[in-house]
Design a protein around this motif. Structure first.
Motif, PDB file in Angstrom:
ATOM      1  N   GLN A  42       0.814  -1.220   0.000  1.00  0.00           N
ATOM      2  CA  GLN A  42       0.000   0.000   0.000  1.00  0.00           C
ATOM      3  C   GLN A  42       0.852   1.278   0.000  1.00  0.00           C
ATOM      4  N   HIS A  43       2.145   1.160   0.245  1.00  0.00           N
ATOM      5  CA  HIS A  43       3.027   2.339   0.273  1.00  0.00           C
ATOM      6  C   HIS A  43       3.947   2.422  -0.942  1.00  0.00           C
ATOM      7  N   ARG A  44       3.741   1.572  -1.928  1.00  0.00           N
ATOM      8  CA  ARG A  44       4.638   1.537  -3.092  1.00  0.00           C
ATOM      9  C   ARG A  44       4.707   2.870  -3.833  1.00  0.00           C
ATOM     10  N   LYS A  45       3.567   3.513  -4.019  1.00  0.00           N
ATOM     11  CA  LYS A  45       3.545   4.784  -4.748  1.00  0.00           C
ATOM     12  C   LYS A  45       4.368   5.836  -4.007  1.00  0.00           C
ATOM     13  N   PHE A  46       4.179   5.926  -2.695  1.00  0.00           N
ATOM     14  CA  PHE A  46       4.919   6.891  -1.886  1.00  0.00           C
ATOM     15  C   PHE A  46       6.426   6.590  -1.925  1.00  0.00           C
ATOM     16  N   LYS A  48       8.084   5.036  -4.229  1.00  0.00           N
ATOM     17  CA  LYS A  48       8.599   5.367  -5.564  1.00  0.00           C
ATOM     18  C   LYS A  48       8.809   6.872  -5.707  1.00  0.00           C
ATOM     19  N   GLU A  49       7.888   7.676  -5.180  1.00  0.00           N
ATOM     20  CA  GLU A  49       8.040   9.132  -5.235  1.00  0.00           C
ATOM     21  C   GLU A  49       9.276   9.579  -4.453  1.00  0.00           C
TER      22      GLU A  49
END
Length: 107
Positions: A42-46, A48-49
Motif C-alpha cells: 500500500q506504500h509503493r507509490k509513496f 517510488k516518489e
C-alpha cells in the motif's frame, strides 16, 4: 542561489527541487516511524516518489559538481563557496595519496 543554481524559490515558481527535498524528508520521517513500510504494497507509490526525488537530487548534485570541477580545471572564475572548497580539498587529498603511492612503489 545554491552552488551557482538559480532555484527561483521567491518567485512563486513551482520548482521540482524543493518539492523533492520535502518528499525525501517525509520519506525519512515515515521510515523512522516504520522501517518496514517500504515493503508494504500500500506504500509503493509513496516509496517510488521518494526514490524519484532522491534520484533528482543526486543527479542535480552530480551535475553541479561536474560543472564546478570543469570550471576549476579550465581556470575559470568560480564562486568561493563550500562546494569549491570541498572540491579543492578533495583534489589535494587525491594528489597527496597519489604521491604517497608513488613513493611506496619506488621504495
Amino acid at each position: 542561489v545554491a552552488f551557482g543554481m538559480q532555484l527561483n524559490l521567491l518567485d512563486g515558481a513551482e520548482s521540482p527541487f524543493p518539492q523533492a527535498i520535502s518528499m525525501i524528508l517525509k520519506g525519512i520521517s515515515q521510515y523512522v516511524q516504520n522501517p518496514y513500510m517500504q515493503y508494504m504494497p500500500q506504500h509503493r507509490k509513496f516509496v517510488k516518489e521518494v526514490w524519484d526525488s532522491l534520484e533528482l537530487l543526486r543527479s542535480t548534485g552530480k551535475q553541479c559538481i561536474e560543472e564546478r570541477k570543469r570550471a576549476i580545471a579550465n581556470g575559470e572564475d568560480v564562486p568561493k563557496d563550500i562546494l569549491t572548497h570541498i572540491l579543492k580539498i578533495a583534489g589535494d587529498i587525491i594528489l597527496h595519496q597519489y604521491s604517497i603511492n608513488r613513493l611506496t612503489v619506488h621504495n
